[in-house]
Design a protein around this motif. Sequence first.
Motif: not given
Length: 153
Positions: A45-47, A51-60
Amino acid sequence: MSGAPSGDDRAAVLDVLARFAHGIDGRDWALYRSVFSDEVDVDYTSYRPGSPSRMPADEWVGRARRLFPGLDATQHVLVNAWLQAEGGGVRVQTSMRADHFLDGARYSLGGSYVHRLVDDGGTWRISAVTLTVTWTEGDSSMLALAAERVAGG
């Protein structure tokens, strides 16, 4: 684990952070994916506000694949690692700098990362990452151009 991480745990955790940076900079997506637990909490979020969220690593990792190949080069540097035991895992704060290059121009940002790692069956993996940007230099619009290149635009 209580107190400071053991020497072996410390070395393994620092290796995860090195693979985090080398995976992005080398566009080695299997290596980059290997450092994350299956779900990851991401707070940039500082950038990127909101944007903070939990997501599947594959999505990241997929998000990285849609940006970084469009750049000519990147270099992510993480230094001054401060490791603390935290709730059965490890909290690592590092100072960071990320340089992005495109068509002879450079966009840089600096600040800190906080990575939270968990022991995933004998392997340390990142379960959460927070980026705090304290300075930037250059034109960040190159990142949108890089994403367009990847998308074929």
